[in-house]
Design an enzyme around this catalytic site. Structure first.
Site, PDB file in Angstrom:
ATOM      1  N   GLY A  28       2.279   3.925  -0.958  1.00  0.00           N
ATOM      2  CA  GLY A  28       2.356   2.744  -0.967  1.00  0.00           C
ATOM      3  C   GLY A  28       2.936   2.423  -2.333  1.00  0.00           C
ATOM      4  O   GLY A  28       2.712   3.391  -3.373  1.00  0.00           O
ATOM      5  N   SER A  45       6.154   7.678  -9.122  1.00  0.00           N
ATOM      6  CA  SER A  45       5.964   8.256  -7.914  1.00  0.00           C
ATOM      7  C   SER A  45       4.766   9.354  -7.830  1.00  0.00           C
ATOM      8  O   SER A  45       4.843  10.173  -8.858  1.00  0.00           O
ATOM      9  CB  SER A  45       7.430   9.138  -7.675  1.00  0.00           C
ATOM     10  OG  SER A  45       7.238   9.758  -6.432  1.00  0.00           O
ATOM     11  N   GLY A  46       4.076   9.169  -7.022  1.00  0.00           N
ATOM     12  CA  GLY A  46       2.772  10.456  -6.687  1.00  0.00           C
ATOM     13  C   GLY A  46       1.859  10.530  -7.748  1.00  0.00           C
ATOM     14  O   GLY A  46       1.210  11.492  -8.084  1.00  0.00           O
ATOM     15  N   HIS A  95       4.747  -2.587  -0.898  1.00  0.00           N
ATOM     16  CA  HIS A  95       4.984  -1.703   0.373  1.00  0.00           C
ATOM     17  C   HIS A  95       3.811  -0.779   0.580  1.00  0.00           C
ATOM     18  O   HIS A  95       3.466  -0.230  -0.065  1.00  0.00           O
ATOM     19  CB  HIS A  95       6.249  -0.708   0.282  1.00  0.00           C
ATOM     20  CG  HIS A  95       6.399   0.114   1.158  1.00  0.00           C
ATOM     21  ND1 HIS A  95       6.660  -0.295   2.692  1.00  0.00           N
ATOM     22  CD2 HIS A  95       6.695   1.415   1.194  1.00  0.00           C
ATOM     23  CE1 HIS A  95       6.873   0.994   3.459  1.00  0.00           C
ATOM     24  NE2 HIS A  95       6.830   1.992   2.761  1.00  0.00           N
ATOM     25  N   HIS A  97       1.624   1.539   4.150  1.00  0.00           N
ATOM     26  CA  HIS A  97       1.778   2.045   5.513  1.00  0.00           C
ATOM     27  C   HIS A  97       0.345   1.589   6.168  1.00  0.00           C
ATOM     28  O   HIS A  97      -0.103   2.467   6.741  1.00  0.00           O
ATOM     29  CB  HIS A  97       1.802   3.608   5.376  1.00  0.00           C
ATOM     30  CG  HIS A  97       3.368   4.026   5.226  1.00  0.00           C
ATOM     31  ND1 HIS A  97       3.764   5.443   5.363  1.00  0.00           N
ATOM     32  CD2 HIS A  97       4.217   3.311   4.577  1.00  0.00           C
ATOM     33  CE1 HIS A  97       4.984   5.563   5.018  1.00  0.00           C
ATOM     34  NE2 HIS A  97       5.423   4.345   4.246  1.00  0.00           N
ATOM     35  N   ASP A 120      -0.798 -19.941   8.264  1.00  0.00           N
ATOM     36  CA  ASP A 120      -1.131 -20.109   6.998  1.00  0.00           C
ATOM     37  C   ASP A 120      -0.223 -19.436   6.004  1.00  0.00           C
ATOM     38  O   ASP A 120       0.196 -20.090   4.981  1.00  0.00           O
ATOM     39  CB  ASP A 120      -2.487 -19.858   6.390  1.00  0.00           C
ATOM     40  CG  ASP A 120      -3.387 -20.819   6.863  1.00  0.00           C
ATOM     41  OD1 ASP A 120      -3.141 -21.949   7.144  1.00  0.00           O
ATOM     42  OD2 ASP A 120      -4.774 -20.550   7.122  1.00  0.00           O
ATOM     43  N   TYR A 227      -2.985 -28.344   0.446  1.00  0.00           N
ATOM     44  CA  TYR A 227      -4.246 -27.503   0.854  1.00  0.00           C
ATOM     45  C   TYR A 227      -4.716 -27.103  -0.740  1.00  0.00           C
ATOM     46  O   TYR A 227      -3.881 -26.683  -1.500  1.00  0.00           O
ATOM     47  CB  TYR A 227      -4.038 -26.277   1.596  1.00  0.00           C
ATOM     48  CG  TYR A 227      -4.941 -25.372   1.787  1.00  0.00           C
ATOM     49  CD1 TYR A 227      -5.880 -25.672   2.919  1.00  0.00           C
ATOM     50  CD2 TYR A 227      -5.271 -24.239   0.927  1.00  0.00           C
ATOM     51  CE1 TYR A 227      -6.978 -24.622   3.050  1.00  0.00           C
ATOM     52  CE2 TYR A 227      -6.239 -23.489   1.211  1.00  0.00           C
ATOM     53  CZ  TYR A 227      -6.961 -23.497   2.554  1.00  0.00           C
ATOM     54  OH  TYR A 227      -7.988 -22.542   2.652  1.00  0.00           O
TER      55      TYR A 227
HETATM   56 ZN    ZN Z   1       7.185   3.915   3.228  1.00  0.00          ZN
END
Ligand code: ZN
Length: 234
Positions: A28, A45-46, A95, A97, A120, A227
């Site tokens: 993600g 990354s990672g 992003h 999964h 909503d 709201y």
């Molecule tokens: Zn992905």
């Protein structure tokens, strides 16, 4: 260090995805943009989340060139950049999964709006992209993923439906800030889960009526929103 405050916001958005159980290992990423400077802050990354510090985040320009940072940016950076360039009003992208939203993405099926929880936050079904061609996968895959997302919004407003399912892959969500993008990713996972149950309970369940959908979305968003407290649309 550049963009200290945005770095902290983006780190917090990444950690929120983990706290809410949307991210397994490092599957993600969240980012945020400083529109004035045209600079993006994204997860490296990672790198393990429990060791990640604001200084580990990577600052790039809108062409993807690293402006500050020694680590490599998330490999999905090109997708985030396409979204920032195409959707000028957004300030953050997330992003994941996450299992339920990814299940709908794998089924290449939009998530229908069955109830007010969905209405909503998302003004209509959450769309699914077209599948990528072999050519799109072979070269500039992550950038082409972004283009597929933009195409899925040719007829709809990304500010009103702040998420998408990338076919056979998983969800991307966005919002005015990195925190809002993470929030929308969390809500998306919840509505994806409930939509699956709704169809399981009643396979001929119908989407929410237009009037109720409009009531719920429009009381929280847009010029006539009422709201919550002033200045707080959460
Ligand atoms: Zn992905």
């Amino acid at each position: 260090m550049l963009l200290q405050s945005l770095r902290e916001q983006v780190l917090e958005a990444n950690l929120e995805l983990v706290r809410r159980g949307l991210v397994l290992y490092t599957f993600g990423n969240a980012s945020g943009i400083d529109r004035e400077q045209g600079l993006v802050v994204i997860k490296p990354s990672g790198v393990d989340y429990d060791k990640m510090k604001p200084a580990d985040l990577v600052v790039t320009d809108l062409a993807g060139k690293t402006v500050e940072g020694t680590l490599r940016p998330s490999s999905d950076l090109p997708t985030h950049l396409v979204l920032y360039k195409a959707f000028s009003q957004i300030g953050g992208v997330a992003h994941t999964h996450s299992e339920y939203a990814t299940s709908w993405a794998q089924a290449c099926t939009p998530i229908p709006c069955y109830g007010t929880t969905h209405a909503d936050s998302f003004y209509g079904s959450v769309p699914v992209t077209a599948t990528l061609s072999n050519q799109d996968i072979d070269s500039a895959y992550e950038e082409n993923t972004g283009h597929a997302i933009v195409k899925a919004f040719a007829e709809s407003d990304p500010a009103s439906i702040p998420a998408v399912l990338v076919a056979n892959h998983g969800p991307f969500a966005w919002g005015p800030t990195a925190a809002a993008a993470a929030h929308n990713a969390v809500i998306l996972e919840s509505v994806a889960r409930m939509a699956l149950f709704t169809q399981g309970i009643n396979s001929s369940a119908k989407p929410i009526a237009r009037a109720l959908h409009d009531k719920h979305f429009l009381r929280k968003h847009g010029k006539n929103a009422y709201y919550g407290q002033r200045g707080n649309k959460a």
